[in-house]
Design a protein around this motif. Sequence first.
Motif, PDB file in Angstrom:
ATOM      1  N   ILE A   5     -13.865 -43.696 -39.340  1.00  0.00           N
ATOM      2  CA  ILE A   5     -14.375 -43.570 -40.712  1.00  0.00           C
ATOM      3  C   ILE A   5     -15.377 -42.426 -40.788  1.00  0.00           C
ATOM      4  O   ILE A   5     -15.344 -41.608 -41.707  1.00  0.00           O
ATOM      5  N   TYR A  42     -21.368 -47.235 -46.302  1.00  0.00           N
ATOM      6  CA  TYR A  42     -21.221 -46.165 -45.309  1.00  0.00           C
ATOM      7  C   TYR A  42     -22.227 -46.333 -44.176  1.00  0.00           C
ATOM      8  O   TYR A  42     -21.880 -46.232 -43.000  1.00  0.00           O
ATOM      9  N   CYS A  44     -21.140 -49.029 -41.844  1.00  0.00           N
ATOM     10  CA  CYS A  44     -20.113 -48.577 -40.897  1.00  0.00           C
ATOM     11  C   CYS A  44     -20.740 -47.758 -39.778  1.00  0.00           C
ATOM     12  O   CYS A  44     -20.383 -47.898 -38.611  1.00  0.00           O
ATOM     13  N   ALA A  61     -22.426 -49.837 -37.174  1.00  0.00           N
ATOM     14  CA  ALA A  61     -21.499 -50.447 -36.222  1.00  0.00           C
ATOM     15  C   ALA A  61     -21.217 -49.513 -35.042  1.00  0.00           C
ATOM     16  O   ALA A  61     -20.834 -49.966 -33.963  1.00  0.00           O
ATOM     17  N   LEU A  62     -21.428 -48.196 -35.246  1.00  0.00           N
ATOM     18  CA  LEU A  62     -21.256 -47.247 -34.136  1.00  0.00           C
ATOM     19  C   LEU A  62     -22.200 -47.572 -32.982  1.00  0.00           C
ATOM     20  O   LEU A  62     -21.917 -47.262 -31.835  1.00  0.00           O
ATOM     21  N   MET A 119      -8.412 -44.294 -45.681  1.00  0.00           N
ATOM     22  CA  MET A 119      -8.724 -44.930 -46.963  1.00  0.00           C
ATOM     23  C   MET A 119     -10.238 -45.053 -47.133  1.00  0.00           C
ATOM     24  O   MET A 119     -10.803 -44.602 -48.137  1.00  0.00           O
ATOM     25  N   ALA A 120     -10.875 -45.649 -46.136  1.00  0.00           N
ATOM     26  CA  ALA A 120     -12.316 -45.850 -46.226  1.00  0.00           C
ATOM     27  C   ALA A 120     -13.053 -44.512 -46.169  1.00  0.00           C
ATOM     28  O   ALA A 120     -14.048 -44.317 -46.880  1.00  0.00           O
ATOM     29  N   ARG A 150     -17.239 -56.837 -35.644  1.00  0.00           N
ATOM     30  CA  ARG A 150     -18.319 -56.080 -35.013  1.00  0.00           C
ATOM     31  C   ARG A 150     -19.690 -56.618 -35.381  1.00  0.00           C
ATOM     32  O   ARG A 150     -20.504 -56.892 -34.502  1.00  0.00           O
ATOM     33  N   LEU A 151     -19.956 -56.740 -36.690  1.00  0.00           N
ATOM     34  CA  LEU A 151     -21.321 -57.076 -37.095  1.00  0.00           C
ATOM     35  C   LEU A 151     -21.580 -58.578 -37.013  1.00  0.00           C
ATOM     36  O   LEU A 151     -22.611 -59.004 -36.496  1.00  0.00           O
ATOM     37  N   PRO A 192     -12.110 -48.137 -55.704  1.00  0.00           N
ATOM     38  CA  PRO A 192     -12.816 -47.706 -54.483  1.00  0.00           C
ATOM     39  C   PRO A 192     -13.074 -48.861 -53.527  1.00  0.00           C
ATOM     40  O   PRO A 192     -12.985 -48.698 -52.308  1.00  0.00           O
ATOM     41  N   ILE A 207     -14.679 -54.482 -39.751  1.00  0.00           N
ATOM     42  CA  ILE A 207     -15.949 -54.160 -39.089  1.00  0.00           C
ATOM     43  C   ILE A 207     -16.921 -55.329 -39.183  1.00  0.00           C
ATOM     44  O   ILE A 207     -17.591 -55.673 -38.206  1.00  0.00           O
ATOM     45  N   VAL A 245     -24.359 -38.432 -47.308  1.00  0.00           N
ATOM     46  CA  VAL A 245     -22.981 -38.332 -47.769  1.00  0.00           C
ATOM     47  C   VAL A 245     -22.984 -37.500 -49.041  1.00  0.00           C
ATOM     48  O   VAL A 245     -23.609 -37.877 -50.023  1.00  0.00           O
ATOM     49  N   PRO A 246     -22.278 -36.377 -49.027  1.00  0.00           N
ATOM     50  CA  PRO A 246     -22.189 -35.598 -50.257  1.00  0.00           C
ATOM     51  C   PRO A 246     -21.510 -36.444 -51.329  1.00  0.00           C
ATOM     52  O   PRO A 246     -20.538 -37.142 -51.066  1.00  0.00           O
ATOM     53  N   LEU A 264      -6.491 -47.329 -42.244  1.00  0.00           N
ATOM     54  CA  LEU A 264      -7.761 -47.902 -42.707  1.00  0.00           C
ATOM     55  C   LEU A 264      -8.865 -46.850 -42.726  1.00  0.00           C
ATOM     56  O   LEU A 264      -9.673 -46.794 -43.654  1.00  0.00           O
ATOM     57  N   ALA A 316     -12.884 -42.897 -49.607  1.00  0.00           N
ATOM     58  CA  ALA A 316     -13.738 -43.575 -50.583  1.00  0.00           C
ATOM     59  C   ALA A 316     -15.221 -43.335 -50.286  1.00  0.00           C
ATOM     60  O   ALA A 316     -16.001 -43.052 -51.189  1.00  0.00           O
ATOM     61  N   LEU A 317     -15.595 -43.421 -48.999  1.00  0.00           N
ATOM     62  CA  LEU A 317     -17.013 -43.325 -48.661  1.00  0.00           C
ATOM     63  C   LEU A 317     -17.488 -41.883 -48.577  1.00  0.00           C
ATOM     64  O   LEU A 317     -18.655 -41.593 -48.795  1.00  0.00           O
ATOM     65  N   GLY A 318     -16.591 -40.971 -48.262  1.00  0.00           N
ATOM     66  CA  GLY A 318     -16.998 -39.578 -48.102  1.00  0.00           C
ATOM     67  C   GLY A 318     -16.909 -38.782 -49.392  1.00  0.00           C
ATOM     68  O   GLY A 318     -17.652 -37.827 -49.589  1.00  0.00           O
ATOM     69  N   LEU A 373     -10.095 -49.648 -51.560  1.00  0.00           N
ATOM     70  CA  LEU A 373      -9.857 -48.692 -50.473  1.00  0.00           C
ATOM     71  C   LEU A 373     -10.697 -49.005 -49.239  1.00  0.00           C
ATOM     72  O   LEU A 373     -10.238 -48.834 -48.111  1.00  0.00           O
ATOM     73  N   VAL A 374     -11.942 -49.430 -49.443  1.00  0.00           N
ATOM     74  CA  VAL A 374     -12.791 -49.681 -48.278  1.00  0.00           C
ATOM     75  C   VAL A 374     -12.679 -51.114 -47.763  1.00  0.00           C
ATOM     76  O   VAL A 374     -13.057 -51.382 -46.624  1.00  0.00           O
ATOM     77  N   ALA A 427     -11.170 -51.979 -44.144  1.00  0.00           N
ATOM     78  CA  ALA A 427     -12.004 -51.459 -43.053  1.00  0.00           C
ATOM     79  C   ALA A 427     -13.294 -52.255 -42.941  1.00  0.00           C
ATOM     80  O   ALA A 427     -13.707 -52.652 -41.847  1.00  0.00           O
ATOM     81  N   LEU A 444     -12.849 -48.097 -35.317  1.00  0.00           N
ATOM     82  CA  LEU A 444     -12.831 -47.798 -36.749  1.00  0.00           C
ATOM     83  C   LEU A 444     -14.102 -47.093 -37.239  1.00  0.00           C
ATOM     84  O   LEU A 444     -13.998 -46.129 -38.008  1.00  0.00           O
ATOM     85  N   PRO A 445     -15.300 -47.527 -36.811  1.00  0.00           N
ATOM     86  CA  PRO A 445     -16.498 -46.836 -37.311  1.00  0.00           C
ATOM     87  C   PRO A 445     -16.464 -45.335 -37.022  1.00  0.00           C
ATOM     88  O   PRO A 445     -16.748 -44.524 -37.898  1.00  0.00           O
ATOM     89  N   TYR A 453     -14.878 -35.247 -43.093  1.00  0.00           N
ATOM     90  CA  TYR A 453     -13.807 -34.291 -43.432  1.00  0.00           C
ATOM     91  C   TYR A 453     -13.569 -34.274 -44.941  1.00  0.00           C
ATOM     92  O   TYR A 453     -13.555 -33.216 -45.569  1.00  0.00           O
TER      93      TYR A 453
END
Lengths: 272, 321
Positions: free
Chosen positions: A150, A103, A106, A109-110, A86-87, B58-59, B43, B54, B21-22, A83, A90-92, B46-47, B50, A146-147, A156
């Motif tokens: 991700i 993003y 996520c 959530a940290l 994948m995320a 979490r939220l 896309p 979350i 985010v670049p 997960l 997509a997000l990076g 893919l997200v 996750a 997960l946060p 990376y």
Amino acid sequence: MRTGRWLAAVPMAALALATVYPLVFTTNVALKTRHEYVLDRFSPADSPQVDNLATAWGSVGMARYLTNSLVVVTCAVALLLVLGSMAGFALGRLRFRGSRTLYLGCLAALFVPFQVVMVPLARTMAALGLIDTRPGLVLAYVAQFLPFTIFLMASYYAHIPVEIVDAARIDGNTLFGVYRRIMLPIGVPALISVGILNALFCWNDVLIALLLMPSAENRTLMVGVTSLRGQYSDDIPTFAAGVLIAAVPVLLVYLFFQRHIVQGVTAGSTKG
Amino acid sequence: MPLAGTPSSVRSDPAARTVRVPTGRGARPGARAGARRAEYLAPYALVAPAVLVIVVLRLYPLVLGVNFSFTGDGELDGTAVGLDNYVTLFGDPLFLGALRNVGLLVLLLPVAVAIPGLLATFIHLRVPGHRLFRGVYFFPAVLSPVIVGAIFNLLLAFDGPVNAVLDTVDLGPVDWLGDPDVAIFAVVGVHVWATFGMALVVFLAGFSTLDPSLLDAARIDGAPLPRIIWHVIIPGLSRTIQFVVVTTMIGMLTSMFGLLYVMTSGGPGGATYLPEYYIWIQQGQMSRPALASAASTVLFLVMVVVGLLQISVLRRSGRAE
């Protein structure tokens, strides 16, 4: 400066000793007989013996706790890596409508620690019939870490040149194909670090496991260790032996993967 | 393969230094001929898993919990009771004690940051044995708080090694975990012992981004170490220091449960309660989940303050660059 360095080395060596000694002391105690321990707890064990280790291993169901931990941690880490990558990809690496909001969500959530959501989470888990089950604990660990996963994977993948993605798509790959054939293999170094770190987090957790796994046979190894004290309150060497058994897997991981662990820990800091 | 060993290194890429985010433009589906619907949605696919996890675990529970804190416990389960739980909370000596202990942690924070900072400085200056020190100092950081707590139960016992050492210099014995005035310091001390290696490696990573010529220049000028630290290292590492401050604070607020559970159970007489332990007791032992939710909400507000602090810090340093 030269003498200064040696002056600093002395207290630092003392601190290094203080860092190692607690584990040495525990190991030594675990190798003593109860009688020997009562007579003198500091001297090196007369005739080191492994009876305590065998007792601790046999009588408290450590094997069962170890299996529980291994199964849950393995599943949780596998899910986290799938997960998270994948995320993270997509997000990076991709830009699409809402990607930035997702993003930031996520990342937000940290800052929601487990203690803050544990009461409603336990209720949700109970409503889903997942209390006291391995899938429930796996899911809780995935949600918890997960946060962070991700975040690291996204930073990376953000450094992978976008031309690689473009070239792969011109070659006729779907986006999911790009992820599976290119991003996943490219991400392996980061996945190793993040995976080991997540494995440590899950393995070392006690609060989540205590909350979601109330029955004795479902205890993880760390929860099992907390019950050792009551069981062996008058037999410290066996207690020490149990603690040692629980510490060994982590110490082995540390010895073999120290570099990866340090990379995972510091990767977040250099990016802010 | 190091994390930083990617095609474009972490340190050489300016994008790595901001939280932004670049953005990769190449993957914009609309720009391609025959932008198929499936590819447009890819896309999101893919997200989706996750984000689902979350949001649901979490939220959403966060909202649920805040909401829950305004309802009653027991017979009043599900009934709105306004601020009753918060009134109970701030009238409970145990919770007030937990908040007092949080204040104490804040006061001890500079120490918990300075120790690894100073050690990292010496290691960076290549004190004899620095490689060994780095490896040894970090190792307790990988141990579970439960293991650490169990080990220190033995070490801090009344007839344990720590008191034996004190005895050789005619001090003590101290009832480390049984004296209400001492116990919280003993637990925090153990927490620092177990986690300073984490901050240490973060500091060392920061040092590796520091311009070595600055340090060399200061040393050739013969500046004494305290002045080098004050004028070169602290300004040069301000981002790292801020990061360590925030993560250490979060660690103190949210990862001491294992130690408390094993070492003191919040005792003696509630002297080592922290909010997270209070939440656990109210939820698990006292069957007061709504009251626990109120305590969770208070803890969350504390965390938000810490989080906002970090964001403002990041903004500031982002502008400075």
